[in-house]
Design a protein around this motif. Structure first.
Motif, PDB file in Angstrom:
ATOM      1  N   LEU A  16       0.825  -1.204   0.000  1.00 12.46           N
ATOM      2  CA  LEU A  16       0.000   0.000   0.000  1.00 12.46           C
ATOM      3  C   LEU A  16       0.859   1.253   0.000  1.00 12.46           C
ATOM      4  O   LEU A  16       0.568   2.212  -0.729  1.00 12.46           O
ATOM      5  N   ASP A  17       1.929   1.265   0.779  1.00  7.90           N
ATOM      6  CA  ASP A  17       2.835   2.417   0.778  1.00  7.90           C
ATOM      7  C   ASP A  17       3.423   2.650  -0.613  1.00  7.90           C
ATOM      8  O   ASP A  17       3.565   3.791  -1.062  1.00  7.90           O
ATOM      9  N   ALA A  18       3.757   1.563  -1.308  1.00 10.96           N
ATOM     10  CA  ALA A  18       4.322   1.688  -2.655  1.00 10.96           C
ATOM     11  C   ALA A  18       3.302   2.291  -3.616  1.00 10.96           C
ATOM     12  O   ALA A  18       3.637   3.152  -4.444  1.00 10.96           O
ATOM     13  N   VAL A  19       2.050   1.861  -3.509  1.00  6.18           N
ATOM     14  CA  VAL A  19       0.992   2.395  -4.372  1.00  6.18           C
ATOM     15  C   VAL A  19       0.742   3.869  -4.059  1.00  6.18           C
ATOM     16  O   VAL A  19       0.662   4.706  -4.974  1.00  6.18           O
ATOM     17  N   VAL A 193      -3.549  -4.843  -4.577  1.00  2.35           N
ATOM     18  CA  VAL A 193      -2.353  -4.331  -3.913  1.00  2.35           C
ATOM     19  C   VAL A 193      -1.609  -5.481  -3.245  1.00  2.35           C
ATOM     20  O   VAL A 193      -0.385  -5.566  -3.309  1.00  2.35           O
ATOM     21  N   GLY A 194      -2.343  -6.384  -2.590  1.00  2.00           N
ATOM     22  CA  GLY A 194      -1.735  -7.510  -1.898  1.00  2.00           C
ATOM     23  C   GLY A 194      -2.049  -8.828  -2.570  1.00  2.00           C
ATOM     24  O   GLY A 194      -3.093  -8.993  -3.201  1.00  2.00           O
ATOM     25  N   LEU A 195      -1.130  -9.780  -2.451  1.00  2.00           N
ATOM     26  CA  LEU A 195      -1.340 -11.148  -2.942  1.00  2.00           C
ATOM     27  C   LEU A 195      -1.727 -11.189  -4.417  1.00  2.00           C
ATOM     28  O   LEU A 195      -2.648 -11.896  -4.822  1.00  2.00           O
ATOM     29  N   CYS A 204      -1.024  -3.271  -7.787  1.00  2.00           N
ATOM     30  CA  CYS A 204      -1.688  -2.624  -8.919  1.00  2.00           C
ATOM     31  C   CYS A 204      -2.610  -1.492  -8.461  1.00  2.00           C
ATOM     32  O   CYS A 204      -3.196  -1.566  -7.385  1.00  2.00           O
ATOM     33  N   TRP A 205      -2.722  -0.484  -9.312  1.00  2.00           N
ATOM     34  CA  TRP A 205      -3.729   0.548  -9.104  1.00  2.00           C
ATOM     35  C   TRP A 205      -4.115   1.138 -10.447  1.00  2.00           C
ATOM     36  O   TRP A 205      -3.404   0.963 -11.439  1.00  2.00           O
ATOM     37  N   THR A 206      -5.254   1.812 -10.484  1.00  2.00           N
ATOM     38  CA  THR A 206      -5.798   2.361 -11.724  1.00  2.00           C
ATOM     39  C   THR A 206      -6.087   3.840 -11.541  1.00  2.00           C
ATOM     40  O   THR A 206      -6.594   4.261 -10.496  1.00  2.00           O
ATOM     41  N   PHE A 220      -1.477   0.682 -13.560  1.00  2.00           N
ATOM     42  CA  PHE A 220      -0.068   0.664 -13.175  1.00  2.00           C
ATOM     43  C   PHE A 220       0.239  -0.539 -12.297  1.00  2.00           C
ATOM     44  O   PHE A 220      -0.615  -0.993 -11.525  1.00  2.00           O
ATOM     45  N   GLU A 221       1.455  -1.029 -12.406  1.00  2.00           N
ATOM     46  CA  GLU A 221       1.964  -2.099 -11.552  1.00  2.00           C
ATOM     47  C   GLU A 221       3.209  -1.578 -10.844  1.00  2.00           C
ATOM     48  O   GLU A 221       4.142  -1.086 -11.491  1.00  2.00           O
ATOM     49  N   VAL A 222       3.212  -1.689  -9.518  1.00  2.00           N
ATOM     50  CA  VAL A 222       4.249  -1.066  -8.701  1.00  2.00           C
ATOM     51  C   VAL A 222       5.002  -2.140  -7.908  1.00  2.00           C
ATOM     52  O   VAL A 222       4.392  -2.855  -7.106  1.00  2.00           O
TER      53      VAL A 222
END
Length: 269
Positions: A16-19, A193-195, A204-206, A220-222
């Motif tokens: 989550l911090d990375a996202v 975000v996890g698993l 991942c986030w959009t 995006f993939e982080v």
């Protein structure tokens, strides 16, 4: 108008911090949508909750594991399943330990009622008048076992789209980013975000960028320190350590293809 959408954090504050850092690095957003499965099956449910509740202008909905935490529901195997096949007992005990551990933390910190009160879906009309809708798994359930993923047939995808009220539909649950346009509707699975079930296991986030002329979707993939998640799980003696460690070691990845099944039409509405 810029909206960050993500799902399925599963107690992973490292991812989550990375996202959240990636969102800020890309210019920040006006709103956040978080599509369920916030805290269960991870080593840091409290840290995740603290970060989520600090987000400005954020909307949250319920995922199936949030429901398991708030009302005691469980995924199988059940006691009846174990009676028929005793070899499944270790799986049942790990699952029960995993959710009970997280439930205890949420209860101690006073967040059970927050999870219990989460809505099933969220919606927002964009400046172009298109309706944006967020769900966790499907328009019928927070856990229909399949979710929105490449396992669905063309007919099932059409049924999914027709059952949704939105023009632009976002979901999670399968931990698999997927983007399909069918007719005048577009369905985007934002991944997790996890698993993650991606080979990269990245978070991942959009991003939705919208104005009166239409909208743009970017996924995006982080990368993040997956070993740190495993180490934290072990250090906290989380009872689901095998499942969690396997997930962040790449043992839950899927062989699915990510190509769109349908030609994507113009996103101007």
């Amino acid at each position: 108008m810029r909206v960050a959408i993500f799902s399925d954090i599963h107690g992973n504050s490292v991812g989550l911090d990375a996202v959240l850092a990636d969102i800020e690095a890309k210019g920040g957003v006006d709103h956040y949508w978080v599509l369920g499965d916030h805290v269960a099956s991870g080593p840091d449910p409290a840290g995740v909750m603290e970060r989520l509740l600090a987000l400005p202008s954020a909307e949250f909905i319920r995922g199936n594991t949030d429901r398991y935490i708030s009302n005691g529901d469980r995924v199988g195997p059940t006691a009846e399943d174990v009676a028929k096949d005793p070899s499944r007992l270790p799986i049942m005990l790990e699952i029960e330990g995993n959710f009970s551990w997280t439930t205890g933390i949420m209860a101690e910190l006073g967040w059970i009622n927050w999870l219990e009160a989460l809505p099933f879906e969220v919606s927002q009309q964009l400046p172009s008048r298109a309706l944006m809708q967020g769900i966790h798994c499907s328009p019928w359930s927070d856990d229909d076992m399949v979710g929105f993923c490449p396992l669905l047939s063309d007919v099932q995808i059409k049924d999914f789209a027709q059952a949704c009220s939105g023009d632009l539909i976002f979901c999670g649950h399968t931990h698999w980013p997927w983007d399909v346009t069918i007719g005048d509707k577009r369905i985007i699975n934002v991944g997790s975000v996890g698993l993650s079930t991606l080979a990269s296991i990245d978070a991942c986030w959009t991003l939705v960028t919208a104005d009166s002329s239409g909208y743009e979707i970017e996924q995006f993939e982080v990368p993040f320190n997956r070993q740190a998640v495993i180490d934290l799980t072990k250090a906290k003696h989380q009872p689901g350590v095998k499942f969690i460690s396997d997930g962040y070691s790449g043992k839950h990845t899927r062989p699915w293809k990510r190509e769109r099944q349908y030609e994507v039409k113009s996103s101007n509405h």
